[in-house]
Design a protein around this motif. Structure first.
Motif, PDB file in Angstrom:
ATOM      1  N   HIS A 105      -3.620   6.323   3.628  1.00 10.64           N
ATOM      2  CA  HIS A 105      -4.013   6.609   5.009  1.00 10.64           C
ATOM      3  C   HIS A 105      -4.221   8.098   5.248  1.00 10.64           C
ATOM      4  CE1 HIS A 105      -4.237   5.746   9.342  1.00 10.64           C
ATOM      5  NE2 HIS A 105      -3.477   6.823   9.532  1.00 10.64           N
TER       6      HIS A 105
ATOM      7  N   ARG B 242      -7.199  -6.671   5.110  1.00  7.90           N
ATOM      8  CA  ARG B 242      -7.998  -6.995   6.296  1.00  7.90           C
ATOM      9  C   ARG B 242      -9.108  -7.982   5.956  1.00  7.90           C
ATOM     10  NH1 ARG B 242      -7.870  -1.190   6.388  1.00  7.90           N
ATOM     11  NH2 ARG B 242      -6.231  -0.447   7.777  1.00  7.90           N
TER      12      ARG B 242
ATOM     13  N   MET C 199      -4.963  -1.756   1.161  1.00  7.74           N
ATOM     14  CA  MET C 199      -4.694  -2.037   2.570  1.00  7.74           C
ATOM     15  C   MET C 199      -5.928  -2.603   3.266  1.00  7.74           C
ATOM     16  SD  MET C 199      -1.971   1.006   3.566  1.00  7.74           S
ATOM     17  CE  MET C 199      -3.081   2.372   3.275  1.00  7.74           C
TER      18      MET C 199
ATOM     19  N   GLN D  51      -3.113  -6.790   9.189  1.00 10.56           N
ATOM     20  CA  GLN D  51      -2.485  -5.560   9.661  1.00 10.56           C
ATOM     21  C   GLN D  51      -1.817  -4.807   8.510  1.00 10.56           C
ATOM     22  OE1 GLN D  51      -2.991  -4.834  12.972  1.00 10.56           O
ATOM     23  NE2 GLN D  51      -4.172  -6.731  12.834  1.00 10.56           N
ATOM     24  N   THR D  52      -1.731  -3.493   8.687  1.00  6.81           N
ATOM     25  CA  THR D  52      -0.896  -2.665   7.813  1.00  6.81           C
ATOM     26  C   THR D  52       0.237  -2.087   8.644  1.00  6.81           C
ATOM     27  OG1 THR D  52      -2.682  -2.061   6.291  1.00  6.81           O
ATOM     28  CG2 THR D  52      -0.772  -0.600   6.381  1.00  6.81           C
TER      29      THR D  52
ATOM     30  N   ASN E 299      -1.405  -9.467   5.036  1.00  7.72           N
ATOM     31  CA  ASN E 299      -1.063  -8.186   5.640  1.00  7.72           C
ATOM     32  C   ASN E 299      -0.724  -7.176   4.545  1.00  7.72           C
ATOM     33  OD1 ASN E 299      -0.937  -8.710   8.701  1.00  7.72           O
ATOM     34  ND2 ASN E 299       0.310 -10.392   7.891  1.00  7.72           N
ATOM     35  N   ALA E 300      -0.421  -5.960   4.953  1.00  9.99           N
ATOM     36  CA  ALA E 300      -0.031  -4.913   4.006  1.00  9.99           C
ATOM     37  C   ALA E 300       1.080  -4.071   4.610  1.00  9.99           C
ATOM     38  CB  ALA E 300      -1.227  -4.024   3.656  1.00  9.99           C
TER      39      ALA E 300
ATOM     40  N   GLY F 259       2.710   0.026   4.249  1.00  6.28           N
ATOM     41  CA  GLY F 259       2.409   1.369   3.757  1.00  6.28           C
ATOM     42  C   GLY F 259       3.648   2.236   3.755  1.00  6.28           C
TER      43      GLY F 259
ATOM     44  N   GLY G 285       0.828  -1.195   0.000  1.00  5.54           N
ATOM     45  CA  GLY G 285       0.000   0.000   0.000  1.00  5.54           C
ATOM     46  C   GLY G 285       0.864   1.247   0.000  1.00  5.54           C
TER      47      GLY G 285
END
Length: 263
Positions: A159, A180, A176, A252-253, A194-195, A197, A154
């Motif tokens: 965000h 989830r 992202m 999670q990110t 997961n991701a 960022g 991501g």
């Protein structure tokens, strides 16, 4: 009082939980930049890598070692058929698929008020729908692996709001959040998703904005650690999330951003 049902315990820990010996990883957007760094890091940690990209092979960075049985594949994530073909090629070449890194992506900059619908949908088609296509194509092989993992790449732009990058921001927010949702759906199949960022990384995708002194001054001021993330910074986090060392981490990110999103 127990009804007699067995409670699942943790999987047997490998000798070295950060290693990938005997495991196969497919990395998209692997020709250069973050993808090339992730592929090289996985190879150094013992994985066999199926590196995939739309870029012709003569334009790839020379990141993968010549030995180790690694393979390169031509991939267009805008095509579900191309995604399925690359998964078939990887499994045919290596016998299995344990890990997927959804890194392929593009950016288009400009004010939202004047951005064409074509530019907006093109970014979403590659970044967001392409991640869906690749994940869906890889799912049967990942499920068959027993203990598998996926990382979506991501961005901090997914965000926080960033000027003149509407399609990119929206696509990365979706990538992202997709991690989830897939983490929830695929947990019964022992597939973790997961991701990461990253903040700005010095790759070809950011060459234009890195040449803008005013932009870079503002960007560096927004990062508490005061520097860009390197491709290796991102690769280290991606490989950790893929590895058995992160066996209880899913959905999670992790922001690789020097603290940019803590403001």
């Amino acid at each position: 009082m127990s009804d007699g049902a067995a409670v699942p315990g943790p999987p047997t820990a490998p000798a070295d939980p950060v290693r990938f010996d005997g495991r196969v990883a497919l990395v998209t957007g692997a020709a250069r930049g973050i993808g090339a760094a992730v592929a090289a890091r996985l190879a150094r940690l013992g994985a066999t890598v199926a590196a995939a990209d739309i870029v012709p092979e003569d334009r790839w960075e020379d990141a993968l070692p010549a030995d180790g049985g690694h393979t390169r594949h031509r991939l267009d994530v805008r095509s579900a058929a191309s995604c399925r073909r690359v998964v078939r090629e990887a499994v045919a070449a290596h016998g299995r698929l344990d890990h997927l890194v959804n890194n392929a992506g593009i950016v288009s900059r400009g004010p939202a008020a004047t951005m064409s619908e074509e530019d907006f949908t093109r970014v979403l088609d590659v970044n967001l729908t392409g991640t869906f296509r690749m994940s869906q194509a890889a799912y049967p092989a990942l499920r068959a692996a027993g203990l598998a993992s996926v990382v979506n790449v991501g961005s901090t732009n997914g965000h926080i709001a960033v000027l003149d990058t509407l399609g990119y921001c929206v696509s990365k927010a979706g990538v992202m959040h997709m991690a989830r949702v897939l983490a929830l759906e695929w947990a019964p199949d022992n597939i973790r998703v997961n991701a990461v960022g990253p903040t700005i990384v010095p790759t070809g995708m950011t060459e234009d904005v890195r040449a803008d002194e005013a932009y870079m001054a503002d960007k560096m001021a927004s990062i508490p650690l005061g520097r860009m993330a390197t491709p290796l910074d991102v690769a280290l986090t991606v490989t950790h999330l893929l590895s058995p060392a992160a066996a209880m981490t899913t959905g999670q990110t992790v922001f690789v951003d020097g603290g940019a999103v803590i403001h």
